[in-house]
Motif scaffolding. Structure first.
Motif, PDB file in Angstrom:
ATOM      1  N   GLU A  64      15.080  64.502  -3.477  1.00 31.42           N
ATOM      2  CA  GLU A  64      15.963  65.414  -2.745  1.00 31.42           C
ATOM      3  C   GLU A  64      15.364  66.806  -2.566  1.00 31.42           C
ATOM      4  N   GLY A  65      14.874  67.388  -3.656  1.00 25.23           N
ATOM      5  CA  GLY A  65      14.330  68.745  -3.572  1.00 25.23           C
ATOM      6  C   GLY A  65      13.095  68.815  -2.694  1.00 25.23           C
ATOM      7  N   TYR A  66      12.196  67.877  -2.880  1.00 21.34           N
ATOM      8  CA  TYR A  66      10.944  67.886  -2.120  1.00 21.34           C
ATOM      9  C   TYR A  66      11.203  67.670  -0.627  1.00 21.34           C
ATOM     10  N   LEU A  67      12.102  66.749  -0.299  1.00 18.94           N
ATOM     11  CA  LEU A  67      12.421  66.492   1.106  1.00 18.94           C
ATOM     12  C   LEU A  67      13.077  67.720   1.747  1.00 18.94           C
ATOM     13  N   ALA A  68      13.855  68.455   0.944  1.00 12.51           N
ATOM     14  CA  ALA A  68      14.474  69.692   1.457  1.00 12.51           C
ATOM     15  C   ALA A  68      13.403  70.731   1.771  1.00 12.51           C
ATOM     16  N   LEU A  69      12.384  70.814   0.926  1.00 12.40           N
ATOM     17  CA  LEU A  69      11.276  71.745   1.158  1.00 12.40           C
ATOM     18  C   LEU A  69      10.593  71.462   2.494  1.00 12.40           C
ATOM     19  N   LYS A  70      10.468  70.173   2.822  1.00 10.74           N
ATOM     20  CA  LYS A  70       9.772  69.777   4.044  1.00 10.74           C
ATOM     21  C   LYS A  70      10.701  69.727   5.264  1.00 10.74           C
ATOM     22  N   GLY A  71      11.982  69.935   5.018  1.00  8.91           N
ATOM     23  CA  GLY A  71      12.962  69.848   6.102  1.00  8.91           C
ATOM     24  C   GLY A  71      13.009  71.094   6.975  1.00  8.91           C
ATOM     25  N   PRO A  72      13.909  71.085   7.974  1.00  7.06           N
ATOM     26  CA  PRO A  72      14.024  72.183   8.937  1.00  7.06           C
ATOM     27  C   PRO A  72      14.293  73.550   8.309  1.00  7.06           C
ATOM     28  N   MET A  73      14.987  73.561   7.170  1.00  7.53           N
ATOM     29  CA  MET A  73      15.333  74.828   6.524  1.00  7.53           C
ATOM     30  C   MET A  73      14.329  75.214   5.432  1.00  7.53           C
ATOM     31  N   GLY A  74      13.269  74.433   5.316  1.00  8.81           N
ATOM     32  CA  GLY A  74      12.308  74.668   4.252  1.00  8.81           C
ATOM     33  C   GLY A  74      11.050  75.385   4.699  1.00  8.81           C
ATOM     34  N   LEU A  75       9.911  74.854   4.290  1.00 13.69           N
ATOM     35  CA  LEU A  75       8.617  75.478   4.563  1.00 13.69           C
ATOM     36  C   LEU A  75       8.307  75.567   6.053  1.00 13.69           C
ATOM     37  N   ARG A  76       7.650  76.680   6.427  1.00  9.84           N
ATOM     38  CA  ARG A  76       7.215  76.843   7.818  1.00  9.84           C
ATOM     39  C   ARG A  76       5.816  77.445   7.830  1.00  9.84           C
ATOM     40  N   LYS A  77       5.215  77.483   8.982  1.00 13.41           N
ATOM     41  CA  LYS A  77       3.846  77.973   9.134  1.00 13.41           C
ATOM     42  C   LYS A  77       3.672  79.359   8.505  1.00 13.41           C
ATOM     43  N   GLY A  78       2.614  79.493   7.701  1.00 12.25           N
ATOM     44  CA  GLY A  78       2.328  80.773   7.059  1.00 12.25           C
ATOM     45  C   GLY A  78       2.867  80.878   5.648  1.00 12.25           C
ATOM     46  N   ASP A  79       3.795  79.965   5.275  1.00 14.72           N
ATOM     47  CA  ASP A  79       4.355  79.979   3.915  1.00 14.72           C
ATOM     48  C   ASP A  79       3.333  79.448   2.914  1.00 14.72           C
ATOM     49  N   THR A  80       3.575  79.741   1.644  1.00 15.96           N
ATOM     50  CA  THR A  80       2.722  79.250   0.555  1.00 15.96           C
ATOM     51  C   THR A  80       3.576  78.466  -0.425  1.00 15.96           C
ATOM     52  N   LEU A  81       3.084  77.290  -0.841  1.00 22.95           N
ATOM     53  CA  LEU A  81       3.769  76.481  -1.841  1.00 22.95           C
ATOM     54  C   LEU A  81       2.899  76.381  -3.091  1.00 22.95           C
ATOM     55  N   TYR A  82       3.477  76.719  -4.233  1.00 25.36           N
ATOM     56  CA  TYR A  82       2.772  76.639  -5.513  1.00 25.36           C
ATOM     57  C   TYR A  82       3.285  75.447  -6.319  1.00 25.36           C
ATOM     58  N   VAL A  83       2.362  74.670  -6.877  1.00 22.58           N
ATOM     59  CA  VAL A  83       2.708  73.619  -7.837  1.00 22.58           C
ATOM     60  C   VAL A  83       1.766  73.750  -9.030  1.00 22.58           C
ATOM     61  N   VAL A  84       2.245  73.349 -10.198  1.00 22.30           N
ATOM     62  CA  VAL A  84       1.439  73.500 -11.414  1.00 22.30           C
ATOM     63  C   VAL A  84       0.220  72.583 -11.389  1.00 22.30           C
ATOM     64  N   SER A  85       0.433  71.340 -10.939  1.00 25.73           N
ATOM     65  CA  SER A  85      -0.677  70.394 -10.851  1.00 25.73           C
ATOM     66  C   SER A  85      -0.430  69.409  -9.720  1.00 25.73           C
ATOM     67  N   LEU A  86      -1.476  68.760  -9.271  1.00 26.26           N
ATOM     68  CA  LEU A  86      -1.402  67.873  -8.118  1.00 26.26           C
ATOM     69  C   LEU A  86      -0.422  66.722  -8.331  1.00 26.26           C
ATOM     70  N   ASP A  87      -0.367  66.189  -9.556  1.00 25.48           N
ATOM     71  CA  ASP A  87       0.503  65.035  -9.801  1.00 25.48           C
ATOM     72  C   ASP A  87       1.983  65.384  -9.774  1.00 25.48           C
ATOM     73  N   ARG A  88       2.320  66.683  -9.676  1.00 26.79           N
ATOM     74  CA  ARG A  88       3.721  67.065  -9.499  1.00 26.79           C
ATOM     75  C   ARG A  88       4.186  66.711  -8.089  1.00 26.79           C
ATOM     76  N   LEU A  89       3.241  66.721  -7.125  1.00 22.64           N
ATOM     77  CA  LEU A  89       3.574  66.302  -5.759  1.00 22.64           C
ATOM     78  C   LEU A  89       3.786  64.804  -5.713  1.00 22.64           C
ATOM     79  N   SER A  90       2.842  64.071  -6.306  1.00 23.38           N
ATOM     80  CA  SER A  90       2.931  62.616  -6.317  1.00 23.38           C
ATOM     81  C   SER A  90       1.881  62.055  -7.266  1.00 23.38           C
ATOM     82  N   ARG A  91       2.115  60.808  -7.705  1.00 21.11           N
ATOM     83  CA  ARG A  91       1.117  60.091  -8.494  1.00 21.11           C
ATOM     84  C   ARG A  91       0.538  58.934  -7.674  1.00 21.11           C
TER      85      ARG A  91
END
Length: 201
Positions: A47-74
């Motif tokens: 739910e949270g990740y899909l919201a980030l990628k949705g219309p109200m979420g990230l847009r061009k020029g924004d920056t997304l921080y994650v602690v490690s790559l496997d937090r995005l996916s395994r």
């Protein structure tokens, strides 16, 4: 348009704690801009990740921080597709334990950064997927070992009370209702009662 900063934190289950990831992300992102999920990294249906990628979420020029790559996916395939999505959308993905993603390059040298990151992410994606496979194998091995020892994994089996046969005879003869039968059997839940009935059949 203002460039915004977001953070993403994930753990695999509701019993795990997000505090460590959030504490680290707060060094780069306002806490209210940190999106969290408590769900497995085997796929992207979160739910949270899909919201980030949705219309109200990230847009061009924004920056997304994650602690490690496997937090995005395994899942290596998903990692590759997500990295491509961020690049195509013009979103700067920064992985805290991958120093090259944290560095700022001059515009004319950004291709070098992308090249290095793509190689590293390919390798790390393979590691993340292999770890997921290893965890699943260990879990399965544990289940098999427990079965061989006669241990039950999951909900404990509820023992039938001493008056079970007597009560069931009365219930089958329609002398008492299922509600009354359950009360006489110590107040067992409806699903337990009918599971016992099914087992008899």
């Amino acid at each position: 348009m203002e460039k915004r900063k977001f953070g993403y934190a994930r753990v695999s289950s509701t019993s795990q704690n997000l505090d460590r990831q959030i504490m680290v992300l707060k060094k780069y992102v306002a806490e209210e801009n940190i999106v969290v999920d408590k769900k497995s990294g085997k796929d992207l249906e979160r739910e949270g990740y899909l919201a980030l990628k949705g219309p109200m979420g990230l847009r061009k020029g924004d920056t997304l921080y994650v602690v490690s790559l496997d937090r995005l996916s395994r899942n290596k395939k998903n990692i590759t597709s997500e990295i491509k999505w961020f690049q195509e959308k013009g979103i700067d993905l920064r992985i805290l334990d991958l120093p090259t993603t944290m560095a700022d390059f001059p515009e004319e040298q950004k291709w070098i950064k992308e090249m290095i990151n793509n190689i590293l992410i390919e390798v790390l994606g393979s590691f993340a997927e292999q770890e997921r496979i290893t965890i699943r194998k260990r879990q399965q091995a544990g289940i098999e070992a427990a079965k061989k020892k006669g241990k039950y994994l999951g909900r404990p089996v509820i023992a039938k009370p001493d008056n079970y046969d007597e009560v069931m005879v009365r219930w089958k003869a329609k002398e008492i209702s299922s509600v009354e039968a359950r009360k006489l059997l110590g107040g067992v839940k409806k699903n337990t009662f009918y599971r016992w009935v099914k087992e008899e059949k």
